[in-house]
Enzyme design. Structure first.
Site, PDB file in Angstrom:
ATOM      1  N   PHE A   1       0.728  -1.173  -0.080  1.00 29.71           N
ATOM      2  CA  PHE A   1       0.055   0.134  -0.015  1.00 29.71           C
ATOM      3  C   PHE A   1       0.759   1.252  -0.017  1.00 29.71           C
ATOM      4  O   PHE A   1       0.722   2.266  -0.780  1.00 29.71           O
ATOM      5  CB  PHE A   1      -0.778  -0.046   1.226  1.00 29.71           C
ATOM      6  N   ASP A   2       1.884   1.451   0.752  1.00 30.21           N
ATOM      7  CA  ASP A   2       2.723   2.496   1.058  1.00 30.21           C
ATOM      8  C   ASP A   2       3.431   3.058  -0.151  1.00 30.21           C
ATOM      9  O   ASP A   2       3.501   3.876  -0.782  1.00 30.21           O
ATOM     10  CB  ASP A   2       3.760   2.330   2.281  1.00 30.21           C
ATOM     11  N   THR A   3       4.175   1.638  -0.906  1.00 23.33           N
ATOM     12  CA  THR A   3       4.860   2.053  -2.397  1.00 23.33           C
ATOM     13  C   THR A   3       3.562   2.469  -3.423  1.00 23.33           C
ATOM     14  O   THR A   3       3.972   3.583  -4.146  1.00 23.33           O
ATOM     15  CB  THR A   3       5.165   0.895  -2.974  1.00 23.33           C
TER      16      THR A   3
END
Ligand SMILES: Nc1nc2c(ncn2[C@@H]2O[C@H](COP(=O)(O)OP(=O)(O)O)[C@@H](O)[C@H]2O)c(=O)[nH]1
Ligand SMILES: [Mg+2]
Length: 241
Positions: free
Chosen positions: A182-184
């Site tokens: 999710f972060d990337t």
């Protein structure tokens, strides 16, 4: 101006009390805006939820959410889409990022004109204390992100980020991954759509007690990167004015 600091938690009964106590003390002293801490639990099988509930009663400005669906990304997305705060942020429960980084992270959005701010353990003068394996994996992964997606932010996976409410409302519906990737996906999609990203070097002390299954996460990350590459080649929606 209201700031939401989300703490995603999965089986954190051992360190949660200490972390919330430290964080609450720090924010009370150092954040001049209105703020709230949201403990976002999902799927914990230990006493985390029970402990989170006691903390909610003990401290002002502490809220608790719960869902049965696993994954840090999904937990953040649910909390951020429902929150009424102007700035939405998160920090890992082990407080690996030094707390002193919170005010500059928030200021980048509140007064600096940025849409997203992210901690970086790879941008100088970051000070990172990590095991060789995680350091090597992190550097390799971030090189791969740049090579495949042609992005310029320095550290995709640091567990410390903030986003404005407006950018969150526009971007989160486009983010598919509900786990670690999710972060990337959030940073890369934001950069591709011309949102302004603030890269903040942080002091990071690794906590060896990790939930990350390194091999499975690496496979998921590579799958995710290839999915994003295809997606970006097909074109993203335009950023709403
Ligand atoms: N809500 C939620 N949080 C999670 C989940 N898995 C991990 N976390 C949290 O994500 C944060 C980062 O986990 P950690 O094990 O410290 O990762 P590492 O520092 O990369 O090794 C911690 O606050 C965990 O409790 C999950 O499925 N749901
Ligand atoms: Mg950690």
């Amino acid at each position: 101006m209201r700031v939401c600091i989300t703490i995603p938690v999965f089986n954190e009964e051992v360190r949660l009390r200490d972390s919330i106590t430290r964080l609450h003390g720090f924010l009370s002293q150092h954040l001049s805006t209105t703020w709230e801490i949201v403990i976002a639990d999902n799927g914990s099988t230990d006493g985390t939820l029970h402990l989170a509930d006691s903390l909610r009663h003990e401290y002002a400005n502490v809220l608790v959410t719960h869902s049965d669906e696993k994954g840090r990304g999904g937990a953040l997305k649910r909390v951020w889409l429902r929150s009424g705060a102007d700035i939405l942020s998160y920090m890992d429960a082990d407080l690996s990022t030094e707390l002193e980084a919170i005010p500059p992270l928030i200021e980048a959005l509140a007064v600096g004109g940025y849409d997203i701010a992210t901690g970086s353990r790879l941008l100088k003068p970051a000070l990172t204390s990590r095991g060789f394996k995680r350091e090597f994996a992190s550097r390799g992964y971030n090189r791969l992100v740049k090579a495949l997606l042609r992005t310029s932010f320095s550290d995709a996976q640091c567990g410390f980020k903030a986003i404005t409410r407006q950018a969150a409302q526009q971007l989160l519906p486009l983010i598919e991954d509900t786990g670690w990737f999710f972060d990337t996906e959030l940073l890369a999609t934001a950069e591709k759509m011309d949102y302004r990203i603030f890269d903040l070097p942080v002091r990071w002390i690794e906590n060896r007690d990790s939930h990350v299954k390194v091999l499975q996460t690496a496979i998921d990350d590579i799958r995710g990167l290839l999915r994003l590459r295809r997606r970006y080649q097909n074109g993203l929606p335009h950023r709403p004015k």
